[in-house]
Design a protein around this motif. Structure first.
Motif, PDB file in Angstrom:
ATOM      1  N   ILE A   1       0.845  -1.191   0.000  1.00  0.00           N
ATOM      2  CA  ILE A   1       0.000   0.000   0.000  1.00  0.00           C
ATOM      3  C   ILE A   1       0.880   1.240   0.000  1.00  0.00           C
ATOM      4  N   LEU A   2       0.582   2.157  -0.889  1.00  0.00           N
ATOM      5  CA  LEU A   2       1.299   3.416  -0.963  1.00  0.00           C
ATOM      6  C   LEU A   2       0.392   4.534  -0.430  1.00  0.00           C
ATOM      7  N   VAL A   3       0.926   5.355   0.449  1.00  0.00           N
ATOM      8  CA  VAL A   3       0.152   6.457   1.018  1.00  0.00           C
ATOM      9  C   VAL A   3       0.799   7.779   0.616  1.00  0.00           C
ATOM     10  N   ALA A   4       0.052   8.615  -0.106  1.00  0.00           N
ATOM     11  CA  ALA A   4       0.543   9.938  -0.487  1.00  0.00           C
ATOM     12  C   ALA A   4       0.235  10.915   0.637  1.00  0.00           C
ATOM     13  N   VAL A   5       1.257  11.584   1.144  1.00  0.00           N
ATOM     14  CA  VAL A   5       1.088  12.511   2.260  1.00  0.00           C
ATOM     15  C   VAL A   5       1.669  13.869   1.895  1.00  0.00           C
ATOM     16  N   LYS A   6       1.281  14.894   2.655  1.00  0.00           N
ATOM     17  CA  LYS A   6       1.760  16.253   2.372  1.00  0.00           C
ATOM     18  C   LYS A   6       2.228  16.941   3.637  1.00  0.00           C
ATOM     19  N   HIS A   7       3.275  17.738   3.480  1.00  0.00           N
ATOM     20  CA  HIS A   7       3.801  18.557   4.568  1.00  0.00           C
ATOM     21  C   HIS A   7       3.119  19.918   4.474  1.00  0.00           C
ATOM     22  N   VAL A   8       2.387  20.310   5.495  1.00  0.00           N
ATOM     23  CA  VAL A   8       1.606  21.562   5.460  1.00  0.00           C
ATOM     24  C   VAL A   8       1.951  22.442   6.650  1.00  0.00           C
ATOM     25  N   PRO A   9       1.705  23.753   6.527  1.00  0.00           N
ATOM     26  CA  PRO A   9       1.915  24.647   7.675  1.00  0.00           C
ATOM     27  C   PRO A   9       0.906  24.333   8.775  1.00  0.00           C
ATOM     28  N   ASP A  10       1.272  24.653   9.989  1.00  0.00           N
ATOM     29  CA  ASP A  10       0.358  24.497  11.119  1.00  0.00           C
ATOM     30  C   ASP A  10      -0.870  25.377  10.891  1.00  0.00           C
ATOM     31  N   ILE A  11      -2.056  24.772  10.855  1.00  0.00           N
ATOM     32  CA  ILE A  11      -3.258  25.533  10.540  1.00  0.00           C
ATOM     33  C   ILE A  11      -3.643  26.500  11.655  1.00  0.00           C
ATOM     34  N   GLN A  12      -3.052  26.353  12.833  1.00  0.00           N
ATOM     35  CA  GLN A  12      -3.363  27.250  13.935  1.00  0.00           C
ATOM     36  C   GLN A  12      -2.556  28.547  13.859  1.00  0.00           C
ATOM     37  N   SER A  13      -1.546  28.580  12.988  1.00  0.00           N
ATOM     38  CA  SER A  13      -0.704  29.765  12.894  1.00  0.00           C
ATOM     39  C   SER A  13      -1.248  30.739  11.857  1.00  0.00           C
ATOM     40  N   GLU A  14      -0.801  31.976  11.936  1.00  0.00           N
ATOM     41  CA  GLU A  14      -1.241  33.001  10.993  1.00  0.00           C
ATOM     42  C   GLU A  14      -0.599  32.736   9.643  1.00  0.00           C
ATOM     43  N   ARG A  15      -1.403  32.781   8.588  1.00  0.00           N
ATOM     44  CA  ARG A  15      -0.901  32.469   7.256  1.00  0.00           C
ATOM     45  C   ARG A  15      -1.121  33.630   6.305  1.00  0.00           C
ATOM     46  N   SER A  16      -0.285  33.716   5.270  1.00  0.00           N
ATOM     47  CA  SER A  16      -0.410  34.782   4.280  1.00  0.00           C
ATOM     48  C   SER A  16       0.131  34.308   2.943  1.00  0.00           C
ATOM     49  N   LEU A  17      -0.198  35.054   1.890  1.00  0.00           N
ATOM     50  CA  LEU A  17       0.328  34.792   0.564  1.00  0.00           C
ATOM     51  C   LEU A  17       1.436  35.785   0.274  1.00  0.00           C
ATOM     52  N   GLY A  18       2.497  35.308  -0.370  1.00  0.00           N
ATOM     53  CA  GLY A  18       3.604  36.179  -0.722  1.00  0.00           C
ATOM     54  C   GLY A  18       3.323  36.962  -1.992  1.00  0.00           C
ATOM     55  N   PRO A  19       4.247  37.803  -2.429  1.00  0.00           N
ATOM     56  CA  PRO A  19       4.085  38.600  -3.652  1.00  0.00           C
ATOM     57  C   PRO A  19       3.848  37.741  -4.897  1.00  0.00           C
ATOM     58  N   ASP A  20       4.320  36.499  -4.869  1.00  0.00           N
ATOM     59  CA  ASP A  20       4.143  35.619  -6.017  1.00  0.00           C
ATOM     60  C   ASP A  20       2.809  34.878  -5.984  1.00  0.00           C
ATOM     61  N   GLY A  21       1.969  35.171  -4.992  1.00  0.00           N
ATOM     62  CA  GLY A  21       0.671  34.515  -4.898  1.00  0.00           C
ATOM     63  C   GLY A  21       0.722  33.154  -4.247  1.00  0.00           C
ATOM     64  N   ARG A  22       1.872  32.764  -3.734  1.00  0.00           N
ATOM     65  CA  ARG A  22       2.010  31.459  -3.086  1.00  0.00           C
ATOM     66  C   ARG A  22       1.956  31.618  -1.564  1.00  0.00           C
ATOM     67  N   MET A  23       1.514  30.564  -0.910  1.00  0.00           N
ATOM     68  CA  MET A  23       1.474  30.589   0.543  1.00  0.00           C
ATOM     69  C   MET A  23       2.884  30.666   1.107  1.00  0.00           C
ATOM     70  N   VAL A  24       3.069  31.532   2.086  1.00  0.00           N
ATOM     71  CA  VAL A  24       4.364  31.644   2.756  1.00  0.00           C
ATOM     72  C   VAL A  24       4.539  30.422   3.650  1.00  0.00           C
ATOM     73  N   ARG A  25       5.582  29.654   3.397  1.00  0.00           N
ATOM     74  CA  ARG A  25       5.769  28.382   4.102  1.00  0.00           C
ATOM     75  C   ARG A  25       7.083  28.328   4.881  1.00  0.00           C
ATOM     76  N   ASP A  26       7.666  29.473   5.185  1.00  0.00           N
ATOM     77  CA  ASP A  26       8.963  29.465   5.857  1.00  0.00           C
ATOM     78  C   ASP A  26       8.855  29.732   7.349  1.00  0.00           C
ATOM     79  N   GLY A  27       7.699  29.403   7.911  1.00  0.00           N
ATOM     80  CA  GLY A  27       7.505  29.643   9.336  1.00  0.00           C
ATOM     81  C   GLY A  27       8.177  28.621  10.231  1.00  0.00           C
ATOM     82  N   GLY A  28       8.643  27.519   9.642  1.00  0.00           N
ATOM     83  CA  GLY A  28       9.309  26.494  10.427  1.00  0.00           C
ATOM     84  C   GLY A  28       8.382  25.691  11.308  1.00  0.00           C
TER      85      GLY A  28
END
Length: 265
Positions: A3-30
């Motif tokens: 069985i293969l399971v596809a998973v994703k690394h995502v930002p913590d949904i409890q933290s404040e999120r924003s989009l950068g100038p390129d329209g992408r989600m800022v993901r450098d919060g660590g």
């Protein structure tokens, strides 16, 4: 059973999120983590293998360097192998491009050893499109059984059966293996890795592939290959219509009156 399971690394949904100038989600919060809904998919895979008393679970992710934490979490839960597809050209990929990379990785894994079932979570909590499982199944030309609350495999018959609980109906869907199945957060209660599992995961290697390893050209993914684009984005405006009630013993009555007055009940 493999069985293969596809998973994703995502930002913590409890933290404040924003989009950068390129329209992408800022993901450098660590503060990234394994997508919570993907934990249900990993748990479903582990349970199926345990019930069959034979087989292995492979966790697969696509993303930058820190996305490896997602598959390491899967290894801690009990997965046997992990694969991380990482390439700078992947940045900015939409759901279709992401599914394209996943499909290529699934094909390569299948060439090494047949994959009987591909599991995913019902959605990624950073985008909530729920598109990847269906697109992945289409690209692999496999049956897609989505939003499963229960997954049952009959290896003798070579089929997978899922239970779907809709608003006004319950469905039982069956398809031949291999197939792609997405599971909901109602499917199970993901196990919490114990000390033994965490230590064992440290000894398990994570296989790393690039786009070149999968035969994918850079212009097929990322912003160049995306079928969607962010046209504009703005910060959510501050709410100005808040009604703050200080409880002096009659807060419940005042709340009920507010709901009735605004036709909310």
């Amino acid at each position: 059973m493999r069985i293969l399971v596809a998973v994703k690394h995502v930002p913590d949904i409890q933290s404040e999120r924003s989009l950068g100038p390129d329209g992408r989600m800022v993901r450098d919060g660590g503060d990234g983590t394994l997508n919570e809904l993907d934990e249900n998919a990993v748990e479903a895979a582990l349970t199926l293998v345990e019930e069959a008393e034979d087989g292995e679970v492979v966790v697969l992710t696509v993303g930058p360097d820190d996305a490896v934490d997602a598959v390491r979490r899967g290894l801690q839960m009990g997965a046997d192998e992990a694969v991380h597809v990482v390439d700078d050209a992947i940045a900015g990929s939409d759901a279709v491009s992401t599914a394209r990379v996943l499909a290529a990785a699934v094909r390569r894994l299948s060439e090494q050893q047949p994959v009987d079932l591909v599991l995913t979570g019902m959605a990624a909590l950073d985008g909530l499109t729920s598109l990847v499982p269906t697109v992945l199944a289409d690209l692999l030309e496999l049956p897609a059984l989505t939003l499963a609350t229960e997954v049952m495999v009959d290896e003798t018959a070579g089929t997978v059966t899922v239970r779907r609980e809709l608003d006004h109906a319950v469905e039982l869907l069956r398809a031949p293996l291999p197939a792609v199945v997405s599971v909901t957060d109602s499917a199970n209660e993901p196990r919490y890795p114990g000390f033994k599992g965490i230590m064992a995961a440290r000894k398990k290697a994570v296989t790393t592939w690039t786009l070149a390893d999968l035969g994918i050209e850079p212009d097929q993914v990322g912003a160049a290959g995306a079928r969607t684009a962010v046209v504009a984005a703005a910060e959510r405006p501050a709410r100005e219509d808040r009604v703050l009630v200080t409880d002096g013993g009659d807060a419940g009555v005042r709340l009920a009156a507010y709901l009735v007055e605004n036709k909310l009940v």
